[in-house]
Design a protein around this motif. Structure first.
Motif, PDB file in Angstrom:
ATOM      1  N   ALA A 273     -35.753  -6.558  44.748  1.00  0.00           N
ATOM      2  CA  ALA A 273     -36.875  -7.456  44.397  1.00  0.00           C
ATOM      3  C   ALA A 273     -37.947  -7.662  45.469  1.00  0.00           C
ATOM      4  O   ALA A 273     -39.213  -7.838  45.230  1.00  0.00           O
ATOM      5  N   VAL A 274     -37.463  -7.756  46.639  1.00  0.00           N
ATOM      6  CA  VAL A 274     -38.581  -7.836  47.809  1.00  0.00           C
ATOM      7  C   VAL A 274     -39.381  -6.660  47.721  1.00  0.00           C
ATOM      8  O   VAL A 274     -40.735  -6.600  47.838  1.00  0.00           O
ATOM      9  N   ALA A 275     -38.829  -5.225  47.296  1.00  0.00           N
ATOM     10  CA  ALA A 275     -39.542  -4.264  47.342  1.00  0.00           C
ATOM     11  C   ALA A 275     -40.409  -3.995  46.107  1.00  0.00           C
ATOM     12  O   ALA A 275     -41.719  -3.634  46.412  1.00  0.00           O
ATOM     13  N   ARG A 276     -40.133  -4.637  45.018  1.00  0.00           N
ATOM     14  CA  ARG A 276     -41.192  -4.874  43.876  1.00  0.00           C
ATOM     15  C   ARG A 276     -42.246  -5.535  44.565  1.00  0.00           C
ATOM     16  O   ARG A 276     -43.585  -5.310  44.036  1.00  0.00           O
ATOM     17  N   ALA A 277     -42.226  -6.839  45.142  1.00  0.00           N
ATOM     18  CA  ALA A 277     -43.158  -7.551  45.661  1.00  0.00           C
ATOM     19  C   ALA A 277     -44.115  -6.735  46.523  1.00  0.00           C
ATOM     20  O   ALA A 277     -45.404  -6.862  46.528  1.00  0.00           O
ATOM     21  N   ALA A 278     -43.561  -6.016  47.565  1.00  0.00           N
ATOM     22  CA  ALA A 278     -44.213  -5.132  48.391  1.00  0.00           C
ATOM     23  C   ALA A 278     -45.133  -4.327  47.930  1.00  0.00           C
ATOM     24  O   ALA A 278     -46.199  -3.884  48.114  1.00  0.00           O
ATOM     25  N   ALA A 279     -44.507  -3.527  46.649  1.00  0.00           N
ATOM     26  CA  ALA A 279     -45.124  -2.463  46.090  1.00  0.00           C
ATOM     27  C   ALA A 279     -46.397  -3.161  45.278  1.00  0.00           C
ATOM     28  O   ALA A 279     -47.473  -2.463  45.267  1.00  0.00           O
ATOM     29  N   GLY A 280     -46.265  -4.202  44.958  1.00  0.00           N
ATOM     30  CA  GLY A 280     -47.317  -4.917  43.903  1.00  0.00           C
ATOM     31  C   GLY A 280     -48.612  -5.217  45.031  1.00  0.00           C
ATOM     32  O   GLY A 280     -49.577  -5.380  44.492  1.00  0.00           O
ATOM     33  N   MET A 281     -48.322  -5.089  46.413  1.00  0.00           N
ATOM     34  CA  MET A 281     -49.427  -5.350  47.357  1.00  0.00           C
ATOM     35  C   MET A 281     -50.322  -4.082  47.284  1.00  0.00           C
ATOM     36  O   MET A 281     -51.172  -4.184  47.918  1.00  0.00           O
TER      37      MET A 281
ATOM     38  N   ALA B  16     -38.215   0.991  38.907  1.00  0.00           N
ATOM     39  CA  ALA B  16     -38.983  -0.169  38.731  1.00  0.00           C
ATOM     40  C   ALA B  16     -40.166  -0.254  39.590  1.00  0.00           C
ATOM     41  O   ALA B  16     -41.209  -0.685  39.263  1.00  0.00           O
ATOM     42  N   ILE B  17     -40.100   0.534  40.576  1.00  0.00           N
ATOM     43  CA  ILE B  17     -41.258   0.422  41.877  1.00  0.00           C
ATOM     44  C   ILE B  17     -42.488   1.163  41.254  1.00  0.00           C
ATOM     45  O   ILE B  17     -43.552   1.187  41.430  1.00  0.00           O
ATOM     46  N   LYS B  18     -42.036   2.498  40.681  1.00  0.00           N
ATOM     47  CA  LYS B  18     -43.264   3.470  40.220  1.00  0.00           C
ATOM     48  C   LYS B  18     -44.228   2.901  39.353  1.00  0.00           C
ATOM     49  O   LYS B  18     -45.358   2.933  39.652  1.00  0.00           O
ATOM     50  N   PRO B  19     -44.014   2.249  38.351  1.00  0.00           N
ATOM     51  CA  PRO B  19     -45.043   1.400  37.692  1.00  0.00           C
ATOM     52  C   PRO B  19     -45.798   0.485  38.289  1.00  0.00           C
ATOM     53  O   PRO B  19     -47.056   0.130  38.119  1.00  0.00           O
ATOM     54  N   ILE B  20     -45.144  -0.255  39.270  1.00  0.00           N
ATOM     55  CA  ILE B  20     -45.735  -1.420  40.093  1.00  0.00           C
ATOM     56  C   ILE B  20     -46.766  -0.642  40.907  1.00  0.00           C
ATOM     57  O   ILE B  20     -47.838  -0.979  41.045  1.00  0.00           O
ATOM     58  N   CYS B  21     -46.622   0.336  41.618  1.00  0.00           N
ATOM     59  CA  CYS B  21     -47.250   1.095  42.330  1.00  0.00           C
ATOM     60  C   CYS B  21     -48.643   1.537  41.739  1.00  0.00           C
ATOM     61  O   CYS B  21     -49.694   1.340  42.034  1.00  0.00           O
ATOM     62  N   GLN B  22     -48.372   2.034  40.463  1.00  0.00           N
ATOM     63  CA  GLN B  22     -49.602   2.512  39.504  1.00  0.00           C
ATOM     64  C   GLN B  22     -50.438   1.328  39.284  1.00  0.00           C
ATOM     65  O   GLN B  22     -51.592   1.277  39.204  1.00  0.00           O
ATOM     66  N   ALA B  23     -49.771   0.292  38.921  1.00  0.00           N
ATOM     67  CA  ALA B  23     -50.698  -0.873  38.439  1.00  0.00           C
ATOM     68  C   ALA B  23     -51.346  -1.490  39.594  1.00  0.00           C
ATOM     69  O   ALA B  23     -52.382  -1.719  39.614  1.00  0.00           O
ATOM     70  N   ALA B  24     -50.684  -1.235  40.899  1.00  0.00           N
ATOM     71  CA  ALA B  24     -51.708  -1.505  42.239  1.00  0.00           C
ATOM     72  C   ALA B  24     -52.498  -0.271  42.601  1.00  0.00           C
ATOM     73  O   ALA B  24     -53.279  -0.330  43.596  1.00  0.00           O
ATOM     74  N   GLY B  25     -52.722   0.507  41.742  1.00  0.00           N
ATOM     75  CA  GLY B  25     -53.573   1.661  41.935  1.00  0.00           C
ATOM     76  C   GLY B  25     -53.194   2.502  42.792  1.00  0.00           C
ATOM     77  O   GLY B  25     -54.026   3.394  43.194  1.00  0.00           O
TER      78      GLY B  25
END
Ligand code: PEP
Ligand code: MN
Length: 337
Positions: free
Chosen positions: A281-289, A324-333
């Motif tokens: 969960a923390v990693a998902r938040a971090a990736a979103g940054m 879970a992280i990969k698409p979040i990173c993509q959404a964050a560019g």
């Protein structure tokens, strides 16, 4: 104070300024690649002296006691390129994954095989010299651990990030490491920071868990003022009043650093959270940054890990985290590599 030379061939200006500072007994260090002279913040040249310097010499006096790591000094992002697409500071999030410590050849090889074959990851993290809080805890395999890390590189082609505890084994670590990691406690060791500044290797500087953002950037300046501009900052959690989390990932500080420093930023959810169940969960938040790098600890058999066992993800947990992280990173560019 920072003195820069704008000429194509600044050697003559460099010598002239070095002489001037020596004559006035102003301490300085020279940053060779950048043709810059840095002196302590308190050392100032008077305006008449500055006016007397050639037009190709520019003098920047700062009121802050940190300079080189800030966007005031350099607005453009610093890019640290290790080759093979492992680039910090552009449009990627580089995943630095592996066990806390190298424990054996088979543990390291199994982990590296998993990371390369399933995800094509290229940066392996693991410590050979572990800066433990208790003298009775596993302190790492030392030189043998470095030998194993070298084997990870040659068998799997991965880059290596591994930590240094103090100056005694810095050269040995630097020989094997693609990135030398300075841990949260070592951030306060200026002798080590200075030696890291004299290396021609990227340094990953972890924020001291009681350090303010300013102290964190000052530590980066210690390294950079010796000539090594390839510093990656890592926010790994600060101590809070809450005993049920190991530390607290300071994403406010991370946001601040993204805007005030040009250096690449890594976030480390594993050490911040300290417990495997909540690390994703923390990693998902971090990736979103939209950060330049994420550090995660995994282990082939977490219950048997010799250090940081409670935060180590199993391979299965890592698989879930990765998807879970990969698409979040993509959404964050960002592209996760
Ligand atoms: C580590 O990366 O395993 C480590 C010890 O990190 P830190 O210095 O942030 O505790
Ligand atoms: Mn660890």
């Amino acid at each position: 104070m920072i003195i820069q030379f704008t000429e194509e061939n600044p050697e003559q200006n460099l010598r002239q300024v070095e002489q001037l500072l020596s004559d006035r007994e102003i301490a300085f260090s020279t940053v060779p690649g950048a043709s810059v002279i840095v002196t302590a913040a308190a050392d100032r040249l008077d305006q008449a002296t500055i006016n007397g310097l050639p037009a190709t010499v520019s003098v920047r006096q700062f009121d802050n006691d940190y300079q080189l790591s800030t966007r005031d000094y350099q607005n453009a992002n610093t890019v640290v390129d290790l080759g093979d697409g492992v680039i910090f500071g552009d449009s990627r999030t580089v995943f630095a994954v592996g066990p806390c410590a190298v424990e054996s050849e088979s543990q390291a090889m199994k982990t590296a095989e998993f990371l390369t074959e399933e995800f094509g990851l290229k940066l392996f993290r693991a410590g050979a010299f572990k800066p433990r809080t208790s003298p009775y805890s596993f302190q790492g395999l030392g030189e043998e651990g470095l030998r194993i890390l070298d084997k990870v590189r040659s068998e799997f082609g991965m880059k290596i990030i591994t930590e240094v505890k103090d100056t005694t084994h810095l050269d040995a670590v630097a020989e094997v490491a693609d990135i030398v990691q300075v841990g949260t406690k070592a951030m306060y060791n200026p002798a080590l920071l200075i030696k890291c500044g004299q290396l021609q290797k990227p340094i990953c500087l972890k924020r001291g868990f009681m350090a303010t953002v300013k102290e964190f950037l000052q530590a980066a300046d210690f390294i950079m003022s010796q000539g090594n501009m390839d510093v990656i900052l890592c926010e790994r959690g600060i101590r809070s009043f809450e005993p049920q989390t190991r530390f607290c990932l300071d994403i406010c500080a991370a946001a601040l650093v993204q805007t005030t420093s040009h250096l690449p930023l890594m976030l480390d959810p594993s050490h911040a959270m300290g417990y495997a169940a909540q690390v994703p969960a923390v990693a998902r938040a971090a990736a979103g940054m939209g950060v330049d790098s994420l550090m995660i600890e995994i282990h082939p058999d977490p219950p048997t890990a010799l250090s940081d066992k409670s935060q180590a993800l199993s391979f299965e947990q890592f698989r879930n985290l990765y998807s879970a992280i990969k698409p979040i990173c993509q959404a964050a560019g960002r592209n996760l590599v």
